[in-house]
Design a protein around this motif. Structure first.
Motif, PDB file in Angstrom:
ATOM      1  N   ALA A  66      11.294  -4.942  31.667  1.00 45.35           N
ATOM      2  CA  ALA A  66      12.640  -5.400  31.326  1.00 45.35           C
ATOM      3  C   ALA A  66      13.268  -4.386  30.388  1.00 45.35           C
ATOM      4  O   ALA A  66      12.571  -3.732  29.594  1.00 45.35           O
ATOM      5  N   HIS A  67      14.593  -4.262  30.474  1.00 44.89           N
ATOM      6  CA  HIS A  67      15.323  -3.339  29.610  1.00 44.89           C
ATOM      7  C   HIS A  67      16.163  -4.125  28.625  1.00 44.89           C
ATOM      8  O   HIS A  67      16.763  -5.147  28.970  1.00 44.89           O
ATOM      9  N   SER A  68      16.194  -3.669  27.386  1.00 43.73           N
ATOM     10  CA  SER A  68      17.019  -4.296  26.354  1.00 43.73           C
ATOM     11  C   SER A  68      18.175  -3.382  26.012  1.00 43.73           C
ATOM     12  O   SER A  68      17.973  -2.223  25.616  1.00 43.73           O
ATOM     13  N   GLN A  69      19.394  -3.916  26.171  1.00 42.81           N
ATOM     14  CA  GLN A  69      20.569  -3.126  25.807  1.00 42.81           C
ATOM     15  C   GLN A  69      20.608  -2.901  24.305  1.00 42.81           C
ATOM     16  O   GLN A  69      20.927  -1.808  23.846  1.00 42.81           O
ATOM     17  N   ALA A  70      20.252  -3.939  23.538  1.00 45.08           N
ATOM     18  CA  ALA A  70      20.135  -3.772  22.091  1.00 45.08           C
ATOM     19  C   ALA A  70      18.875  -2.969  21.804  1.00 45.08           C
ATOM     20  O   ALA A  70      17.767  -3.401  22.097  1.00 45.08           O
ATOM     21  N   GLY A  71      19.035  -1.788  21.276  1.00 46.31           N
ATOM     22  CA  GLY A  71      17.900  -0.908  21.022  1.00 46.31           C
ATOM     23  C   GLY A  71      17.602   0.040  22.161  1.00 46.31           C
ATOM     24  O   GLY A  71      16.846   1.000  21.981  1.00 46.31           O
ATOM     25  N   ASP A  72      18.154  -0.210  23.342  1.00 44.79           N
ATOM     26  CA  ASP A  72      17.992   0.661  24.507  1.00 44.79           C
ATOM     27  C   ASP A  72      16.520   1.024  24.729  1.00 44.79           C
ATOM     28  O   ASP A  72      16.144   2.197  24.834  1.00 44.79           O
ATOM     29  N   TYR A  73      15.674   0.011  24.820  1.00 44.74           N
ATOM     30  CA  TYR A  73      14.259   0.269  25.071  1.00 44.74           C
ATOM     31  C   TYR A  73      13.835  -0.419  26.366  1.00 44.74           C
ATOM     32  O   TYR A  73      14.466  -1.365  26.835  1.00 44.74           O
ATOM     33  N   LEU A  74      12.748   0.078  26.945  1.00 37.77           N
ATOM     34  CA  LEU A  74      12.153  -0.510  28.142  1.00 37.77           C
ATOM     35  C   LEU A  74      10.806  -1.087  27.753  1.00 37.77           C
ATOM     36  O   LEU A  74       9.981  -0.406  27.140  1.00 37.77           O
ATOM     37  N   VAL A  75      10.564  -2.357  28.094  1.00 37.29           N
ATOM     38  CA  VAL A  75       9.281  -2.987  27.792  1.00 37.29           C
ATOM     39  C   VAL A  75       8.565  -3.284  29.103  1.00 37.29           C
ATOM     40  O   VAL A  75       9.201  -3.679  30.090  1.00 37.29           O
ATOM     41  N   THR A  76       7.266  -3.074  29.125  1.00 37.74           N
ATOM     42  CA  THR A  76       6.491  -3.239  30.359  1.00 37.74           C
ATOM     43  C   THR A  76       5.201  -4.004  30.090  1.00 37.74           C
ATOM     44  O   THR A  76       4.689  -4.023  28.962  1.00 37.74           O
ATOM     45  N   ILE A  77       4.712  -4.655  31.133  1.00 38.77           N
ATOM     46  CA  ILE A  77       3.347  -5.167  31.166  1.00 38.77           C
ATOM     47  C   ILE A  77       2.610  -4.314  32.181  1.00 38.77           C
ATOM     48  O   ILE A  77       2.999  -4.251  33.354  1.00 38.77           O
ATOM     49  N   GLU A  78       1.573  -3.625  31.736  1.00 42.75           N
ATOM     50  CA  GLU A  78       0.847  -2.699  32.589  1.00 42.75           C
ATOM     51  C   GLU A  78      -0.624  -3.099  32.681  1.00 42.75           C
ATOM     52  O   GLU A  78      -1.144  -3.805  31.817  1.00 42.75           O
ATOM     53  N   GLU A  79      -1.251  -2.624  33.728  1.00 42.98           N
ATOM     54  CA  GLU A  79      -2.652  -2.978  33.968  1.00 42.98           C
ATOM     55  C   GLU A  79      -3.489  -1.718  34.081  1.00 42.98           C
ATOM     56  O   GLU A  79      -3.097  -0.738  34.722  1.00 42.98           O
ATOM     57  N   LYS A  80      -4.642  -1.744  33.446  1.00 46.22           N
ATOM     58  CA  LYS A  80      -5.599  -0.648  33.576  1.00 46.22           C
ATOM     59  C   LYS A  80      -6.997  -1.189  33.331  1.00 46.22           C
ATOM     60  O   LYS A  80      -7.239  -1.906  32.350  1.00 46.22           O
ATOM     61  N   SER A  81      -7.886  -0.878  34.245  1.00 40.45           N
ATOM     62  CA  SER A  81      -9.285  -1.318  34.142  1.00 40.45           C
ATOM     63  C   SER A  81      -9.388  -2.829  33.954  1.00 40.45           C
ATOM     64  O   SER A  81     -10.129  -3.337  33.106  1.00 40.45           O
ATOM     65  N   LYS A  82      -8.584  -3.550  34.755  1.00 41.29           N
ATOM     66  CA  LYS A  82      -8.570  -5.016  34.767  1.00 41.29           C
ATOM     67  C   LYS A  82      -8.132  -5.625  33.442  1.00 41.29           C
ATOM     68  O   LYS A  82      -8.353  -6.819  33.188  1.00 41.29           O
ATOM     69  N   ALA A  83      -7.481  -4.837  32.586  1.00 38.62           N
ATOM     70  CA  ALA A  83      -6.903  -5.340  31.338  1.00 38.62           C
ATOM     71  C   ALA A  83      -5.397  -5.113  31.373  1.00 38.62           C
ATOM     72  O   ALA A  83      -4.920  -4.173  32.016  1.00 38.62           O
ATOM     73  N   THR A  84      -4.639  -5.983  30.715  1.00 34.08           N
ATOM     74  CA  THR A  84      -3.188  -5.845  30.703  1.00 34.08           C
ATOM     75  C   THR A  84      -2.726  -5.416  29.312  1.00 34.08           C
ATOM     76  O   THR A  84      -3.321  -5.789  28.293  1.00 34.08           O
ATOM     77  N   PHE A  85      -1.641  -4.626  29.289  1.00 32.74           N
ATOM     78  CA  PHE A  85      -1.127  -4.055  28.058  1.00 32.74           C
ATOM     79  C   PHE A  85       0.382  -4.282  27.984  1.00 32.74           C
ATOM     80  O   PHE A  85       1.078  -4.208  28.995  1.00 32.74           O
ATOM     81  N   LEU A  86       0.860  -4.543  26.753  1.00 34.65           N
ATOM     82  CA  LEU A  86       2.292  -4.686  26.497  1.00 34.65           C
ATOM     83  C   LEU A  86       2.766  -3.436  25.765  1.00 34.65           C
ATOM     84  O   LEU A  86       2.252  -3.102  24.696  1.00 34.65           O
ATOM     85  N   ARG A  87       3.762  -2.747  26.355  1.00 40.46           N
ATOM     86  CA  ARG A  87       4.228  -1.482  25.782  1.00 40.46           C
ATOM     87  C   ARG A  87       5.752  -1.424  25.798  1.00 40.46           C
ATOM     88  O   ARG A  87       6.391  -1.923  26.724  1.00 40.46           O
ATOM     89  N   ALA A  88       6.320  -0.824  24.769  1.00 40.52           N
ATOM     90  CA  ALA A  88       7.770  -0.600  24.699  1.00 40.52           C
ATOM     91  C   ALA A  88       8.019   0.904  24.680  1.00 40.52           C
ATOM     92  O   ALA A  88       7.421   1.632  23.867  1.00 40.52           O
ATOM     93  N   TYR A  89       8.907   1.353  25.553  1.00 31.98           N
ATOM     94  CA  TYR A  89       9.272   2.777  25.641  1.00 31.98           C
ATOM     95  C   TYR A  89      10.605   2.960  24.923  1.00 31.98           C
ATOM     96  O   TYR A  89      11.651   2.476  25.368  1.00 31.98           O
ATOM     97  N   VAL A  90      10.555   3.664  23.781  1.00 32.44           N
ATOM     98  CA  VAL A  90      11.717   3.856  22.914  1.00 32.44           C
ATOM     99  C   VAL A  90      12.158   5.315  22.989  1.00 32.44           C
ATOM    100  O   VAL A  90      11.330   6.223  23.124  1.00 32.44           O
TER     101      VAL A  90
END
Length: 532
Positions: A70-94
């Motif tokens: 999802a993208h946030s107009q406030a702050g102009d960041y992209l947030v993702t839920i990603e998967e690696k090695s059967k684990a999930t991660f929450l990351r924000a791209y600023v």
């Protein structure tokens, strides 16, 4: 074979080539993000122009395949839920736009990480990836368009991250997040969440719940606890007795003695508290003078069994015929036909759904009999008895009910209240033939073994049946704590019983008794001259 597809006439369209096979996408005000499949693990960004143009801005690598973003107009960041090695991660791209300027520098940091000024100067020219660890895997996300705060849905909880603007120096301000609030909700597996201006919406497979987080005045006591329980299940009713909680309700619905088939319901405002979903707020911010405290206001609860029926029947229909048009919501008799083959155990529950109101009772009985030959059950027999009543076939109804007489010999009945007996003493002769069944129902409603709010849709057809319906209606109002409404119903239909009701149910609240009885006596003296 000729296949037909539905087409939607858009005003215009633009086909944009991607370097990699797309798997997920999301849009901002002027940007489009496209996440590739597991083979690429990259996100491409495109600038959206006023004239329909869509120009590539660049791309950046992800930790693994993107499951949600999802993208946030406030702050102009992209947030993702990603998967690696059967684990999930929450990351924000600023500061991701610097990638379009040709910069390939990337900084990965943990949320809340304190940045030194000398180190942070480099953030001007590079993208930052903020890692936000969670104790439970993230399932869905939503960004508040007003504040830029982030809502994350996990099993049995919703987590709020506040967007922070950190001023490093007069030339540099960077974005960060702070985990500020956790909403603990029992038995919740969110499918989607939405977040806007402190309004929280969450959908599960069958339910929708909308809440509002309200600011409360901060206590002067700095040692106040950060957890607030806003469950409405502990609201005293009936002279201090507590209503049943979720665990009790679950055990009730698992009882073999009777079956409760719920219709779709939608509760607004104060009534939405009847959803009986307990929520506890846990503040996770570091306590300061500016720390905010919240409480929850219920706005909406909507329960769709109907959606379950339509969804399941559509899936079953597609198994039978891959080209069937499931957008027409499969006649009621057709739904029965599909479920009789695909999942016959569900037939009784399907027949109690509101979308099956117009089903032919005779057809339903035929399908139920077909299933009963293979897998007989009490539930099937009760459903056949219900269909017999819809057809007006009392002989068949009595035959089906006599098949399992031991379904009513359980310990979950209560002593019928004396005012109920007074109402029934004036019943018409036609009610006498069903005295046993009526008494059992009233006894169940007088006990604490059944959740009245959950069975109201089933009882609605009976509430217009003379004195029987009046007794049921007043019992339901009483069990829900609506004593004023119950008294009004009695004063209108059976005023002689109103005094007995008030003495029994409101014996600890004499002012309420006087208020309502005197009010009715003043406005209707001819009908109530014998009250006082």
């Amino acid at each position: 074979m000729v296949r037909l597809y539905n087409l939607h006439p858009f005003g215009s369209q633009r086909v944009v080539p991607c370097e990699r096979e797309p798997a997920r996408f999301c849009c901002g005000r002027d940007v489009l993000f496209v996440a590739g499949t597991a083979a690429s693990c990259r996100v491409e960004a495109f600038a959206l122009g006023d004239q329909g143009s869509c120009e590539p801005l660049g791309s950046f690598a992800t930790l693994g395949p993107v499951l949600r973003m999802a993208h946030s107009q406030a702050g102009d960041y992209l947030v993702t839920i990603e998967e690696k090695s059967k684990a999930t991660f929450l990351r924000a791209y600023v500061n991701w736009r610097c990638m379009s300027a040709g910069s390939s520098r990337v900084c990965v940091r943990m949320v809340g990480h304190k940045m030194e000024e000398s180190y942070s100067e480099t953030l001007k020219e590079q993208m930052s990836i903020v890692e936000m660890p969670l104790s439970d895997p993230p399932l869905c996300i939503s960004c508040c368009p007003v504040s830029g705060d982030l809502l994350v849905g996990c099993k049995n909880k919703l987590v709020v991250f506040c967007l922070k603007y950190l001023v490093i120096n007069q030339n540099l301000t960077v974005l960060d997040f702070e985990r500020s609030l956790i909403l603990h909700i029992d038995n919740l597996i969110p499918a989607e969440v939405a977040f806007c201006a402190r309004h929280v919406a969450v959908t599960t497979e069958l339910d929708v719940l909308i809440l509002k987080l309200e600011l409360v005045q901060q206590s002067a006591d700095r040692t106040e606890q950060c957890a607030y329980s806003v469950s409405t299940l502990e609201k005293p009713v009936d002279g201090g007795a507590k209503d049943e909680g979720p665990s009790t309700l679950t055990s009730q619905l698992e009882l073999d003695e009777f079956i409760i088939c719920q219709k779709p319901v939608e509760l607004l405002g104060e009534e939405s508290k009847l959803c009986e979903i307990p929520i506890t707020l846990e503040s996770t911010e570091l306590p300061t003078e500016d720390t905010k405290r919240f409480q929850v206001q219920y706005l909406l609860f909507s329960e769709k069994l109907q959606c379950f029926t339509v969804r399941c029947s559509a899936a079953a229909a597609r198994d039978e015929d891959p080209y069937i048009d499931t957008t027409v919501k499969e006649s009621a008799n057709k739904v029965l036909q599909i479920f009789c083959v695909a999942d016959p155990v569900q037939l009784p529950h399907i027949l109690c759904s509101s979308c099956m109101t117009n089903v032919c009772p005779l057809t339903a009985v035929k399908y139920l009999q077909r299933v009963e030959k293979v897998m007989p059950s009490v539930v099937l027999t009760l459903t056949k008895a219900f269909m017999a009543l819809k057809m007006g076939d009392l002989t068949m109804y009595e035959h089906e009910m006599d098949s399992y007489k031991e379904i009513n010999s359980c310990s979950h009945f209560g002593l019928i209240f004396p005012w109920v007996t007074s109402i029934m003493s004036a019943s018409s002769p036609s009610d006498k033939g069903y005295h046993e069944d009526i008494s059992k129902l009233q006894s169940l409603l007088c006990s604490q073994s059944i959740n009245v709010a959950s069975v109201l849709p089933v009882l609605e057809p009976l509430m217009e049946a003379g004195n029987v319906g009046l007794a049921i209606r007043v019992l339901c109002s009483t069990r829900l704590g609506k004593h004023e409404e119950a008294i009004e119903q009695l004063l209108e239909r059976c005023p002689d019983v109103a005094v007995l009701y008030a003495q029994h149910e409101l014996k600890d609240d004499n002012r309420a008794v006087d208020k309502y009885l005197k009010y009715h006596w003043v406005t209707n003296p001819a009908d109530n001259s014998d009250f006082f």
